[in-house]
Each structure stands twice: as C-alpha cells, then as structure tokens.
Design a protein around this motif. Structure first.
Motif, PDB file in Angstrom:
ATOM      1  N   SER A  28      -3.629   0.769  -3.643  1.00 32.88           N
ATOM      2  CA  SER A  28      -2.147   2.435  -3.441  1.00 32.88           C
ATOM      3  C   SER A  28      -2.657   3.296  -4.604  1.00 32.88           C
ATOM      4  O   SER A  28      -3.534   3.313  -5.680  1.00 32.88           O
ATOM      5  CB  SER A  28      -1.513   1.983  -4.110  1.00 32.88           C
ATOM      6  OG  SER A  28      -0.496   0.590  -3.157  1.00 32.88           O
ATOM      7  N   THR A  29      -2.482   4.412  -4.336  1.00 35.51           N
ATOM      8  CA  THR A  29      -3.491   6.090  -4.707  1.00 35.51           C
ATOM      9  C   THR A  29      -1.885   6.488  -5.365  1.00 35.51           C
ATOM     10  O   THR A  29      -1.972   7.217  -5.595  1.00 35.51           O
ATOM     11  CB  THR A  29      -3.603   6.676  -4.290  1.00 35.51           C
ATOM     12  OG1 THR A  29      -3.287   7.081  -2.729  1.00 35.51           O
ATOM     13  CG2 THR A  29      -5.114   6.048  -3.546  1.00 35.51           C
ATOM     14  N   ASP A  30      -0.662   5.608  -5.115  1.00 36.06           N
ATOM     15  CA  ASP A  30       0.559   5.809  -5.361  1.00 36.06           C
ATOM     16  C   ASP A  30       1.102   5.191  -6.890  1.00 36.06           C
ATOM     17  O   ASP A  30      -0.338   4.957  -7.622  1.00 36.06           O
ATOM     18  CB  ASP A  30       1.972   5.920  -5.089  1.00 36.06           C
ATOM     19  CG  ASP A  30       2.183   4.568  -4.390  1.00 36.06           C
ATOM     20  OD1 ASP A  30       1.596   3.632  -4.623  1.00 36.06           O
ATOM     21  OD2 ASP A  30       3.138   4.625  -3.567  1.00 36.06           O
ATOM     22  N   SER A  67       2.485   2.313  -7.257  1.00 32.28           N
ATOM     23  CA  SER A  67       2.624   1.213  -6.257  1.00 32.28           C
ATOM     24  C   SER A  67       2.201   0.222  -8.091  1.00 32.28           C
ATOM     25  O   SER A  67       2.989  -0.435  -7.863  1.00 32.28           O
ATOM     26  CB  SER A  67       2.245   0.982  -5.661  1.00 32.28           C
ATOM     27  OG  SER A  67       2.970   1.372  -4.260  1.00 32.28           O
ATOM     28  N   ASN A  76       1.175  -1.275  -0.024  1.00 29.29           N
ATOM     29  CA  ASN A  76       0.278  -0.058   0.118  1.00 29.29           C
ATOM     30  C   ASN A  76       1.409   1.129   0.133  1.00 29.29           C
ATOM     31  O   ASN A  76       1.957   1.458   0.722  1.00 29.29           O
ATOM     32  CB  ASN A  76      -0.951  -0.093   0.754  1.00 29.29           C
ATOM     33  CG  ASN A  76      -1.397   1.222   1.393  1.00 29.29           C
ATOM     34  OD1 ASN A  76      -1.666   2.273   2.384  1.00 29.29           O
ATOM     35  ND2 ASN A  76      -2.844   1.094   1.109  1.00 29.29           N
ATOM     36  N   ASN A  77       1.144   1.476  -0.712  1.00 29.88           N
ATOM     37  CA  ASN A  77       1.573   3.409  -1.786  1.00 29.88           C
ATOM     38  C   ASN A  77       2.997   2.785  -0.950  1.00 29.88           C
ATOM     39  O   ASN A  77       3.818   3.522   0.392  1.00 29.88           O
ATOM     40  CB  ASN A  77       0.884   4.382  -0.115  1.00 29.88           C
ATOM     41  CG  ASN A  77      -0.038   4.925  -1.038  1.00 29.88           C
ATOM     42  OD1 ASN A  77      -0.956   4.397  -2.100  1.00 29.88           O
ATOM     43  ND2 ASN A  77      -1.003   5.292  -0.269  1.00 29.88           N
ATOM     44  N   ASN A  95      -8.380   0.339  -0.744  1.00 24.44           N
ATOM     45  CA  ASN A  95      -7.542  -0.012   0.578  1.00 24.44           C
ATOM     46  C   ASN A  95      -8.199  -0.796   1.824  1.00 24.44           C
ATOM     47  O   ASN A  95      -9.465  -0.505   2.364  1.00 24.44           O
ATOM     48  CB  ASN A  95      -6.569   1.242   1.284  1.00 24.44           C
ATOM     49  CG  ASN A  95      -6.095   0.372   2.142  1.00 24.44           C
ATOM     50  OD1 ASN A  95      -6.436   1.384   3.353  1.00 24.44           O
ATOM     51  ND2 ASN A  95      -5.384  -0.607   1.983  1.00 24.44           N
ATOM     52  N   GLU A 117       6.101   3.027  -3.269  1.00 26.78           N
ATOM     53  CA  GLU A 117       7.086   3.227  -4.394  1.00 26.78           C
ATOM     54  C   GLU A 117       7.857   3.614  -4.577  1.00 26.78           C
ATOM     55  O   GLU A 117       8.848   2.590  -5.801  1.00 26.78           O
ATOM     56  CB  GLU A 117       5.921   4.573  -5.494  1.00 26.78           C
ATOM     57  CG  GLU A 117       6.129   5.473  -4.864  1.00 26.78           C
ATOM     58  CD  GLU A 117       5.866   6.634  -5.727  1.00 26.78           C
ATOM     59  OE1 GLU A 117       5.138   6.635  -6.913  1.00 26.78           O
ATOM     60  OE2 GLU A 117       5.052   7.816  -5.300  1.00 26.78           O
TER      61      GLU A 117
END
Length: 246
Positions: free
Chosen positions: A50-52, A54, A17-18, A76, A20
C-alpha cells in the motif's frame, strides 16, 4: 505472532492495498466476528505494498488486539501474491479469506464453517450482486471463460469469502491469477469443493482494483496457464510403506 495452531483453528487472511478508508470499519466487523466465531479465530492482514496510510492503520489495529497480526509486502504483488504469502506462514488447520472492501461480511464465515468438515474448500456464492454494471459484466464474462476451461462447476469463483483446509492451500502452485482458480486447483488435489449462497453489499469507500480488461483478458490468458498446470500437475497415492514415525 501465533500462527502455529495451538490456540486457533482458523486464520482469516485479509489482503489490503490502499484501503485506508475501509480499515476502521473493517477492524470493527472483524473484531465483532471474533466474538461470535464458531471456532477459535485469528486475523492476518497482508499489506500488499500500500502507498496510502493503510500500513500504519493496520499496525495500530493489531497493537490493540492479540488476535490481529499483519505482514507487509515490500511492493504490490497482487491478490494471488498476498494470498500465497499468507498461506506460507499460517499453520492453523483452516485458512479463510475476505476482501478489505466489506462487500462480503466476516459473520458469514460461520455459514461456510458449517460445511468445512466434509469439504476441503467452502466458498461463498454472491446473491443479488451490488456491483457497478461494468464490474458485474466483467465478472460474468470471466466466470464463463473460466468454467469452459476448468469445468470446475463453480458459479462464482471470484467471491471474496472462502475457507480452505490449510494443508491444501500450502500445495497450491503459485502464479499470477492463482486466486481465480482456487476451486479448480483444489480439485486437482482431489479435494472437495462446495459453494453456498451469501449476501453481497455495495462498496462504501474506495474503488475496485479490477476493471474489464484485467478481469476478462487476464482470466483468458490465465486459463491457458491453468491448462498447462493441469496437464503436468503431480499427484500420487502411497499404497504401502514401511516408514516408522519418529
């Protein structure tokens, strides 16, 4: 994706999770481990909403290595959800788990694998923790709460390095916070649990997703859920049968 166990004995779940910034180094460590793993091993990334960047990085990593696969969750769901998603599709005999932050290293799976034949869950016990003070304090308090309620005899249930026999993993009851109770839940299935000391390392990139309130308060609440499950958990042994194999 080959999760059917024909080629591999161990699948390592990596919830993400996020992360990267950690992923390139993580991919290198996992790739190097596959070359020295004592059993045929594959990797399953579980992208937990994930919001980046990843997911794109994971897809690129998996494209270049046939032993790397991934699934992505739409939103998530948290660590327990990511683990359960992996448990549900894996069919290798053994399932491993490691965090994406590399505070434990894949090479230590070989230490755990030495003991898995005579146990159903083998987990790390972090020596000389390299966490920030508040994270370390919250972990100590959460472990004390959990040991009082579960009496599982485990010192460090939060250690993110574990190997579990997949048949046991697939029978785990799903609830938020399940990951904190893996040893106790295996023991409910009359399984054998062992902990072995491993090295612990500081986080290089990113930040922890846990804090004092969600680790301590969350564990306290989840302990009551565990007690409810323990009281109602169904186990049975078949003493005799006339069923015939197909």
């Amino acid at each position: 994706m080959d999760f059917n166990g024909r080629k591999y004995r161990l699948t390592i779940i990596v919830p993400v999770n996020n992360e990267e910034e950690n992923l390139p180094r993580l991919a290198t460590e996992l790739f190097n481990y596959l070359k020295i793993a004592v059993v045929p091993t594959q990797v399953l990334f579980v992208n937990d909403g994930s919001t980046d960047n990843s997911e794109a990085l994971i897809a690129s990593i998996c494209k270049n290595n046939n032993s790397f696969n991934y699934i992505s969750l739409r939103t998530n769901g948290g660590l327990s959800t990511a683990l359960k998603a992996g448990f549900d599709i894996i069919e290798t005999e053994l399932t491993g788990y490691i965090d994406a932050d590399l505070q434990t290293l894949p090479r230590d799976f070989n230490i755990l694998l030495k003991h898995i034949d005579s146990n159903d869950l083998v987990m790390g016990f972090r020596q000389k923790r390299k966490d920030a003070f508040l994270k370390y304090l919250s972990s100590i308090l959460a472990n004390k709460f959990r040991r009082i309620f579960t009496r599982d005899g485990i010192n460090d249930t939060g250690c993110p390095l574990k190997i579990i026999k997949t048949d046991f993993a697939k029978q785990l009851p799903l609830f938020k916070g399940m990951h904190r109770f893996l040893p106790a839940l295996i023991q409910l299935q009359k399984g054998r649990v062992m902990q072995v000391p491993i090295e612990h390392y500081p986080r290089v990139f990113g930040k922890s997703h846990f804090n004092l309130p969600n680790r301590v308060l969350g564990t306290f609440i989840d302990c009551f859920i565990f007690l409810w499950i323990k009281k109602r958990f169904i186990t049975y042994d078949i003493s005799n049968s006339n069923t015939k194999p197909e």
